[in-house]
Design an enzyme around this catalytic site. Structure first.
Site, PDB file in Angstrom:
ATOM      1  N   HIS A 494       1.841   0.065   5.893  1.00  0.00           N
ATOM      2  CA  HIS A 494       1.008   0.543   4.778  1.00  0.00           C
ATOM      3  C   HIS A 494       0.370  -0.628   4.017  1.00  0.00           C
ATOM      4  CE1 HIS A 494       0.176   3.272   1.277  1.00  0.00           C
ATOM      5  NE2 HIS A 494       0.270   2.126   0.630  1.00  0.00           N
ATOM      6  N   GLU A 495       1.206  -1.551   3.572  1.00  0.00           N
ATOM      7  CA  GLU A 495       0.679  -2.668   2.781  1.00  0.00           C
ATOM      8  C   GLU A 495      -0.243  -3.539   3.629  1.00  0.00           C
ATOM      9  OE1 GLU A 495       0.880  -2.441  -0.277  1.00  0.00           O
ATOM     10  OE2 GLU A 495       2.536  -1.009  -0.420  1.00  0.00           O
ATOM     11  N   HIS A 498      -3.681  -2.229   3.429  1.00  0.00           N
ATOM     12  CA  HIS A 498      -4.393  -2.718   2.242  1.00  0.00           C
ATOM     13  C   HIS A 498      -4.907  -4.136   2.488  1.00  0.00           C
ATOM     14  CE1 HIS A 498      -3.564   0.563  -0.433  1.00  0.00           C
ATOM     15  NE2 HIS A 498      -2.268   0.379  -0.470  1.00  0.00           N
TER      16      HIS A 498
END
Ligand SMILES: [Zn+2]
Length: 706
Positions: A494-495, A498
């Protein structure tokens, strides 16, 4: 599930940094050009005493740049006003990005003091900026004749954002109103900081010391080992110390056979900021909501939620409520059937009690074993942190040809940090990625992506980004490397999503990087889809001792249990989102009893007693501190987008190059340079539909719903 703020709350004005040589004070590294590889921060030279001096000089510098803009006798043009603003404040941005980042990862009392002072300085500086009448006049002139200026799409959006942000920043208020707004903003900034600091201190404060070995029953060896090492570090030999950071808390709740200790740990976690002591957040939060209402009213909005949502894809509180309640109903019935499954186990085991919120993880684990024959601890050996990182890198290589080269010559701010250079397939430098994955006393809970420098490309000067991925994952112990949980694997992907959004960004103006929170979770959440694909698991999930690729049998188990416990996870998430909304649609400015309000909100939403919202008010750091107020719904909103977007890969293939390229070109590289819905439509050829999400839901497949 563990998706946190994209960026820590940094200075609202995101300006360019292009290493202008400074000679104000050669001893302060912020005043010098950084002669490091890729002009990365020279952490060994940066000392705490450099920050405040840097902030002061940075604010002074930007003020004189703004003066030059407003006193320019030429009539306003995009170049002499907007572009000039985008170039201003470089020193301030340079200092602030480094400070905010380090204050999130390695804070201490001294850093907190600096944060208090710099927050106050910044709050005033931002108000000075938005309440600068002459500056607003120039911006308004440009905005009013926008159509005649022949602007690019990005320029037009940047100008529009300036205008809207000025209005939202109080530019149209009377002098009296402006004064009032200044007071509100100053008080708010301090309260928000204090709230966050209290939560961080609460995270570190609670300790469960186990003296009797039988109280360890059920716990995995790795948890016991880590607890023993923690106790030893505190001179408590022969004992075990458990804290409430997530890598300790979750396995404890999943596996500890001691029900009362589970309750103790869970309540300690949920009651952070609610212990009637010096770290209590009840009064602070109540005051925050009151002055948020005052601020909204002053600026002409009925509620703070209306104020916030004006700039989001969702637009209005009604849209958010109906969106959440739409998914709430089926989620509630799914959660109820999960309760029944768990209660059956409790009864069969002869437990004479009803399931309580602190029992979920423990009995869910049993259901998982019973129904899916999956024991999460069986997976950990295949999720050595380094292998998972290689996995997410390999996915990016297959999709976009990216290369990652670990760099030992770039300075780090903590010895746990690793640095990678990110390159295109042809070797062209894209940016730098810092990874920082283990809990430390000075680190904020959760996981996030931030940066030391954003991307921009003004006057042909392409600035490459320096991105950070921070987490609080399971640490190595003395005899094992870091073996992370399934959930931590997802968070890492997920990160990283980003990070890709920042690394791939290719905009001209720094402020075009700003993306609404209900769109910013698309690039991150879509990456989670790759993490659990069987084809991808085989690429990275290798046994840490034998190197054996994860067996098909385990892959099948992961696949089958993908939707396990999703009623609970989605329910606790939506409950927190509704609580967030309820706090921000208040229309009066009465001080409130926080616990009473929370109780009423929970009753109103119809939450079952076996589930508590994922965060309770006194530790809901997203909505108090991280800028997700009236915005916690964003993760679910973006889930509609990510399910629909991932479907584009499913319709072609998991690593379809054309789809990947289109996703990069239309979404990842565009930042906030165009309206998010326009960007999405360019990628997908149509607007998003909830079909992908609903299709999954009909099959009880709610993995997208976090
Ligand atoms: Zn996120």
């Amino acid at each position: 599930m563990k998706k946190y703020s994209y960026l820590l709350p940094v200075f609202l004005l995101s300006f360019i940094l292009n290493h202008q040589a400074q000679t104000i004070n050669a001893e302060n590294p912020f005043f010098n050009e950084w002669e490091t590889p890729f002009q990365t921060p020279p952490f060994s030279e940066i000392k705490q005493e450099h920050f405040l001096a840097g902030y002061e000089a940075g604010i002074k510098q930007q003020n004189s740049e703004i003066d030059a803009i407003v006193t320019n006798s030429d009539k306003p043009t995009f170049e002499n006003t907007i572009a000039a603003l985008e170039k201003s404040g470089q020193l301030l941005t340079k200092v602030n990005k480094v400070f905010s980042s380090l204050n999130g990862t390695d804070t201490d009392d001294e850093m907190q003091k600096i944060a208090e002072q710099s927050t106050s300085m910044l709050s005033k500086h931002i108000d000075d900026f938005y309440l600068n009448e002459k500056l607003f006049e120039r911006i308004k002139t440009l905005y009013d004749e926008k159509e005649k200026l022949n602007l690019t799409t990005e320029q037009s959006r940047v100008l529009e954002n300036y205008y809207i942000n000025f209005v939202r920043g109080g530019a149209n208020l009377s002098n009296e109103g402006k004064e009032q707004l200044r007071k509100i903003n100053d008080e708010l900034s301090q309260l928000v900081l204090k709230f966050g600091d209290n939560v961080r201190k609460e995270n570190n404060k609670f300790e469960l010391i186990v003296e009797n070995e039988k109280d360890l029953a059920g716990l995995p060896d790795a948890s016991i080992q880590a607890a023993m090492e923690k106790a030893e570090a505190k001179g408590l030999n022969g004992k075990w110390l458990f804290t409430i950071d997530k890598p300790t808390l979750i396995p404890f709740l999943q596996f500890s056979e001691n029900r009362s200790l589970r309750e103790k740990m869970y309540k300690a976690y949920m009651n952070r900021g609610n212990n009637n002591d010096e770290l209590d957040n009840k009064k602070i939060f109540s005051r925050i909501t009151v002055i948020r209402v005052e601020k909204a009213n002053l600026l002409g909005y009925k509620t703070y939620s209306d104020f916030v949502l004006q700039k989001k894809m969702a637009k209005t509180p009604d849209n958010v409520y109906s969106f959440l309640y739409d998914i709430w109903k089926p989620t509630l019935s799914k959660a109820k059937s999960e309760v029944e499954d768990m209660q059956k186990i409790i009864d069969a085991e002869g437990g004479k009690f009803s399931l309580e919120p602190w029992d979920w993880w423990y009995y869910a684990e049993k259901v998982k074993k019973e129904k899916y024959a999956l024991d999460e601890e069986m997976l950990r050996p295949y999720f050595q942190l380094e292998n998972v990182i290689s996995g997410v890198f390999a996915v990016s290589t297959k999709l976009w040809g990216l290369q990652f080269v670990e760099r030992g010559d770039i300075q780090v701010y903590n010895s746990e940090v690793k640095v990678f250079e990110v390159k295109e397939a042809d070797g062209k430098h894209i940016g730098i990625l810092y990874t920082d994955y283990f809990p430390r006393a000075g680190k904020t809970n959760g996981a996030w992506c931030g940066d030391f420098r954003g991307q921009s490309n003004m006057d042909g000067n392409y600035i490459t980004p320096l991105v950070t991925n921070v987490g609080n994952f399971s640490k190595p112990t003395s005899d094992k490397p870091a073996l992370i949980s399934l959930d931590e694997v997802r968070t890492l992907f997920h990160e990283f999503g980003h990070a890709l959004h920042v690394l791939f960004q290719n905009v001209t103006y720094p402020s075009a990087a700003s993306v609404p929170s209900d769109f910013v979770e698309l690039p991150s959440q879509i990456m989670e889809n790759w993490a659990m694909q069987p084809e991808v698991l085989k690429m990275y999930a290798k046994h840490f001792e034998t190197g054996e690729i994860i067996p098909q049998e385990l892959i099948d188990k992961i696949d089958n249990s993908r939707f396990f416990n999703q009623g609970f996870e989605t329910l606790e998430y939506i409950a927190a989102s509704l609580l967030d909304m309820d706090w921000h649609v208040i229309t009066d400015t009465d001080e409130r009893d926080v616990l009473q309000f929370e109780k009423e909100s929970i009753i109103k939403m119809g939450l079952i007693s076996q589930v508590w919202p994922r965060y309770l008010t006194t530790n809901f750091i997203h909505i108090a501190t991280w800028g997700y107020e009236s915005g916690y719904y964003s993760y679910l909103w973006a889930a509609v987008l990510d399910a629909d977007a991932f479907e584009a890969f499913m319709e072609t293939s998991l690593f379809d190059k054309v789809t990947a390229e289109s996703f990069r070109k239309n979404i990842l590289s565009r930042g906030g340079s165009e309206d998010p819905m326009e960007l999405y439509t360019k990628f997908r050829g149509r607007k998003p539909t909830v079909d992908a999400l609903l299709k999954n839901r009909e099959e009880n497949r709610q993995s997208m719903l976090y």
